[in-house]
Design a protein around this motif. Structure first.
Motif, PDB file in Angstrom:
ATOM      1  N   THR A 116      -7.392  -1.402   8.925  1.00 31.65           N
ATOM      2  CA  THR A 116      -7.250  -1.161   7.495  1.00 31.65           C
ATOM      3  C   THR A 116      -6.810   0.269   7.216  1.00 31.65           C
ATOM      4  O   THR A 116      -6.147   0.530   6.210  1.00 31.65           O
ATOM      5  CB  THR A 116      -8.577  -1.470   6.776  1.00 31.65           C
ATOM      6  OG1 THR A 116      -8.971  -2.803   7.102  1.00 31.65           O
ATOM      7  CG2 THR A 116      -8.438  -1.367   5.276  1.00 31.65           C
ATOM      8  N   ALA A 117      -7.154   1.198   8.100  1.00 34.54           N
ATOM      9  CA  ALA A 117      -6.770   2.602   7.901  1.00 34.54           C
ATOM     10  C   ALA A 117      -5.251   2.729   7.784  1.00 34.54           C
ATOM     11  O   ALA A 117      -4.744   3.524   6.986  1.00 34.54           O
ATOM     12  CB  ALA A 117      -7.304   3.460   9.040  1.00 34.54           C
ATOM     13  N   LYS A 118      -4.516   1.957   8.555  1.00 30.47           N
ATOM     14  CA  LYS A 118      -3.051   1.988   8.463  1.00 30.47           C
ATOM     15  C   LYS A 118      -2.596   1.512   7.086  1.00 30.47           C
ATOM     16  O   LYS A 118      -1.679   2.082   6.497  1.00 30.47           O
ATOM     17  CB  LYS A 118      -2.429   1.127   9.559  1.00 30.47           C
ATOM     18  CG  LYS A 118      -0.913   1.167   9.549  1.00 30.47           C
ATOM     19  CD  LYS A 118      -0.326   0.371  10.670  1.00 30.47           C
ATOM     20  CE  LYS A 118       1.169   0.310  10.696  1.00 30.47           C
ATOM     21  NZ  LYS A 118       1.927   0.779   9.609  1.00 30.47           N
ATOM     22  N   MET A 142      -0.492   2.644   1.700  1.00 31.33           N
ATOM     23  CA  MET A 142      -0.705   2.621   0.246  1.00 31.33           C
ATOM     24  C   MET A 142      -0.428   4.001  -0.352  1.00 31.33           C
ATOM     25  O   MET A 142       0.172   4.114  -1.423  1.00 31.33           O
ATOM     26  CB  MET A 142      -2.135   2.181  -0.072  1.00 31.33           C
ATOM     27  CG  MET A 142      -2.445   2.142  -1.534  1.00 31.33           C
ATOM     28  SD  MET A 142      -1.582   0.831  -2.374  1.00 31.33           S
ATOM     29  CE  MET A 142      -2.900  -0.307  -2.523  1.00 31.33           C
ATOM     30  N   ARG A 143      -0.846   5.025   0.360  1.00 31.38           N
ATOM     31  CA  ARG A 143      -0.605   6.394  -0.107  1.00 31.38           C
ATOM     32  C   ARG A 143       0.901   6.672  -0.164  1.00 31.38           C
ATOM     33  O   ARG A 143       1.391   7.273  -1.114  1.00 31.38           O
ATOM     34  CB  ARG A 143      -1.314   7.389   0.813  1.00 31.38           C
ATOM     35  CG  ARG A 143      -1.175   8.822   0.402  1.00 31.38           C
ATOM     36  CD  ARG A 143      -1.907   9.062  -0.885  1.00 31.38           C
ATOM     37  NE  ARG A 143      -1.644  10.396  -1.379  1.00 31.38           N
ATOM     38  CZ  ARG A 143      -2.266  10.929  -2.390  1.00 31.38           C
ATOM     39  NH1 ARG A 143      -3.196  10.255  -3.025  1.00 31.38           N
ATOM     40  NH2 ARG A 143      -1.982  12.118  -2.799  1.00 31.38           N
ATOM     41  N   LYS A 144       1.632   6.234   0.867  1.00 25.61           N
ATOM     42  CA  LYS A 144       3.085   6.430   0.879  1.00 25.61           C
ATOM     43  C   LYS A 144       3.750   5.661  -0.256  1.00 25.61           C
ATOM     44  O   LYS A 144       4.697   6.144  -0.876  1.00 25.61           O
ATOM     45  CB  LYS A 144       3.657   6.011   2.226  1.00 25.61           C
ATOM     46  CG  LYS A 144       3.351   6.991   3.334  1.00 25.61           C
ATOM     47  CD  LYS A 144       3.948   6.560   4.649  1.00 25.61           C
ATOM     48  CE  LYS A 144       3.549   7.541   5.734  1.00 25.61           C
ATOM     49  NZ  LYS A 144       3.979   7.112   7.055  1.00 25.61           N
ATOM     50  N   THR A 145       3.254   4.465  -0.545  1.00 25.44           N
ATOM     51  CA  THR A 145       3.787   3.666  -1.656  1.00 25.44           C
ATOM     52  C   THR A 145       3.565   4.390  -2.978  1.00 25.44           C
ATOM     53  O   THR A 145       4.445   4.416  -3.845  1.00 25.44           O
ATOM     54  CB  THR A 145       3.116   2.278  -1.683  1.00 25.44           C
ATOM     55  OG1 THR A 145       3.343   1.634  -0.445  1.00 25.44           O
ATOM     56  CG2 THR A 145       3.653   1.428  -2.815  1.00 25.44           C
ATOM     57  N   LEU A 146       2.388   5.000  -3.138  1.00 24.03           N
ATOM     58  CA  LEU A 146       2.092   5.751  -4.361  1.00 24.03           C
ATOM     59  C   LEU A 146       3.089   6.887  -4.545  1.00 24.03           C
ATOM     60  O   LEU A 146       3.571   7.123  -5.646  1.00 24.03           O
ATOM     61  CB  LEU A 146       0.660   6.307  -4.308  1.00 24.03           C
ATOM     62  CG  LEU A 146       0.282   7.276  -5.424  1.00 24.03           C
ATOM     63  CD1 LEU A 146       0.137   6.514  -6.746  1.00 24.03           C
ATOM     64  CD2 LEU A 146      -1.001   8.001  -5.107  1.00 24.03           C
ATOM     65  N   GLU A 147       3.410   7.556  -3.449  1.00 22.21           N
ATOM     66  CA  GLU A 147       4.319   8.699  -3.532  1.00 22.21           C
ATOM     67  C   GLU A 147       5.740   8.280  -3.917  1.00 22.21           C
ATOM     68  O   GLU A 147       6.502   9.086  -4.439  1.00 22.21           O
ATOM     69  CB  GLU A 147       4.311   9.460  -2.214  1.00 22.21           C
ATOM     70  CG  GLU A 147       2.987  10.158  -1.969  1.00 22.21           C
ATOM     71  CD  GLU A 147       2.820  10.707  -0.562  1.00 22.21           C
ATOM     72  OE1 GLU A 147       3.749  10.532   0.266  1.00 22.21           O
ATOM     73  OE2 GLU A 147       1.770  11.305  -0.294  1.00 22.21           O
ATOM     74  N   THR A 148       6.113   7.035  -3.665  1.00 22.47           N
ATOM     75  CA  THR A 148       7.451   6.570  -4.033  1.00 22.47           C
ATOM     76  C   THR A 148       7.480   5.902  -5.404  1.00 22.47           C
ATOM     77  O   THR A 148       8.553   5.641  -5.932  1.00 22.47           O
ATOM     78  CB  THR A 148       8.000   5.583  -2.980  1.00 22.47           C
ATOM     79  OG1 THR A 148       7.127   4.460  -2.905  1.00 22.47           O
ATOM     80  CG2 THR A 148       8.115   6.242  -1.621  1.00 22.47           C
ATOM     81  N   ASP A 149       6.328   5.627  -5.983  1.00 22.92           N
ATOM     82  CA  ASP A 149       6.235   4.992  -7.298  1.00 22.92           C
ATOM     83  C   ASP A 149       5.982   6.076  -8.341  1.00 22.92           C
ATOM     84  O   ASP A 149       4.860   6.572  -8.483  1.00 22.92           O
ATOM     85  CB  ASP A 149       5.101   3.961  -7.300  1.00 22.92           C
ATOM     86  CG  ASP A 149       4.978   3.214  -8.610  1.00 22.92           C
ATOM     87  OD1 ASP A 149       5.707   3.539  -9.577  1.00 22.92           O
ATOM     88  OD2 ASP A 149       4.132   2.300  -8.684  1.00 22.92           O
ATOM     89  N   SER A 165      -8.466  11.297  -7.096  1.00 19.11           N
ATOM     90  CA  SER A 165      -7.511  10.233  -6.764  1.00 19.11           C
ATOM     91  C   SER A 165      -8.228   9.067  -6.089  1.00 19.11           C
ATOM     92  O   SER A 165      -9.084   9.271  -5.231  1.00 19.11           O
ATOM     93  CB  SER A 165      -6.430  10.771  -5.827  1.00 19.11           C
ATOM     94  OG  SER A 165      -5.542   9.732  -5.486  1.00 19.11           O
ATOM     95  N   PRO A 166      -7.878   7.852  -6.463  1.00 17.36           N
ATOM     96  CA  PRO A 166      -8.470   6.692  -5.789  1.00 17.36           C
ATOM     97  C   PRO A 166      -7.836   6.433  -4.423  1.00 17.36           C
ATOM     98  O   PRO A 166      -8.269   5.562  -3.690  1.00 17.36           O
ATOM     99  CB  PRO A 166      -8.196   5.546  -6.759  1.00 17.36           C
ATOM    100  CG  PRO A 166      -6.986   5.959  -7.508  1.00 17.36           C
ATOM    101  CD  PRO A 166      -7.036   7.455  -7.589  1.00 17.36           C
ATOM    102  N   HIS A 167      -6.798   7.209  -4.070  1.00 17.59           N
ATOM    103  CA  HIS A 167      -6.104   7.041  -2.794  1.00 17.59           C
ATOM    104  C   HIS A 167      -6.459   8.191  -1.853  1.00 17.59           C
ATOM    105  O   HIS A 167      -6.506   9.346  -2.259  1.00 17.59           O
ATOM    106  CB  HIS A 167      -4.592   6.986  -3.017  1.00 17.59           C
ATOM    107  CG  HIS A 167      -4.185   5.937  -3.989  1.00 17.59           C
ATOM    108  ND1 HIS A 167      -4.181   4.600  -3.671  1.00 17.59           N
ATOM    109  CD2 HIS A 167      -3.797   6.015  -5.282  1.00 17.59           C
ATOM    110  CE1 HIS A 167      -3.795   3.904  -4.723  1.00 17.59           C
ATOM    111  NE2 HIS A 167      -3.562   4.734  -5.712  1.00 17.59           N
TER     112      HIS A 167
END
Length: 134
Positions: free
Chosen positions: A40-42, A47-54, A76-78
């Motif tokens: 799940t850590a991956k 998810m963090r990378k997705t946040l940075e692109t959104d 931050s929740p991330h």
């Protein structure tokens, strides 16, 4: 929502006596297997990378930080990159012990008699040993 966790089960009414104790047990006493947490850590990192692109999500995150000054809802929740090393069964269990308690939960049933739902909820929490909240 930003600061809530939802566990949802869809079952027939006759299975409420079986499902409520299972749900309570999985919320308060989950098995945190090391290999599952590692896998799940991956996903957390992705998810963090997705946040940075959104852009919209990033702006919302930054607005919360500014509005709440990195306090409560401003956090931050991330997970940040440097926090990923703390993503272990032990730290997750510590978080659960600190924040997951019957006093902070809402149990909702749709098309279930309130008395039945309350009866099974009370029975499910009867063996719960309260941990002093921080």
């Amino acid at each position: 929502g930003r600061e809530e966790t939802v566990y949802k089960v869809d079952v027939a009414r006759k299975f409420v006596p079986l499902v409520v104790p299972l749900l309570v047990g999985n919320v308060l006493f989950p098995r945190l297997l090391p290999w599952e947490v590692k896998a799940t850590a991956k996903k957390v990192k992705d998810m963090r990378k997705t946040l940075e692109t959104d852009a919209d999500a990033m702006v919302s995150d930054l607005l919360h930080k500014a509005a709440f000054c990195n306090n409560t809802l401003g956090l931050s929740p991330h997970a940040s990159e440097r926090c990923l090393s703390y993503f272990t069964p032990e730290t997750i269990r510590g978080f659960l012990l600190d924040h997951f308690a019957p006093e902070r939960m809402v149990l909702v049933g749709v098309n279930v008699a309130h008395n039945d739902l309350a009866k099974w909820a009370m029975r499910s929490f009867a063996d719960y040993n309260a941990i002093p909240m921080k």
